[in-house]
Design a protein around this motif. Structure first.
Motif: not given
Length: 122
Positions: A52-59
């Motif tokens: 979840f962290s990677v998904t949100l930060l990458s977006i």
């Protein structure tokens, strides 16, 4: 090109810290609560949190990082989002899983062991 990048990196790091603290962590904490059961293990919790962290930060950083790097707010990062984001996601995901998290867990393990030794000796 490398020297120009070095001038931008501090601004990107400040942006990352602010995004993680103010936006991503509150959202990730709520999402993890919905997807993790109390009986799930530590590794499952870490994996879901990383995902979840990677998904949100990458977006967020696909757009905001581009704006910082270009020095202007434009529509280009939004127009090329679906081309750029998958690459950013997978690079960040594997760096997080293979490098950042193992180092962080090792450091925390050593820190807690040191604190435990101090507590026993005190």
């Amino acid at each position: 090109m490398y020297f120009e990048t070095l001038h931008v990196i501090p601004f990107v790091w400040v942006c990352v810290v602010l995004l993680v603290t103010l936006v991503v962590n509150p959202i990730v904490n709520k999402l993890v609560q919905k997807f993790i059961e109390p009986t799930d293990g530590f590794n499952a919790r870490v994996f879901i949190t990383i995902l979840f962290s990677v998904t949100l930060l990458s977006i967020l950083l696909t757009v905001i990082g581009s704006w910082i790097g270009m020095g202007e707010i434009s529509l280009e990062p939004i127009q090329t989002f679906f081309y750029d984001w998958p690459r950013n996601f997978f690079i960040k995901f594997w760096v997080e899983v293979l490098i950042a998290q193992p180092i962080a867990r090792f450091v925390m393990k050593k820190l807690h062991a040191s604190q435990a030794r101090k507590a026993v000796n005190a």
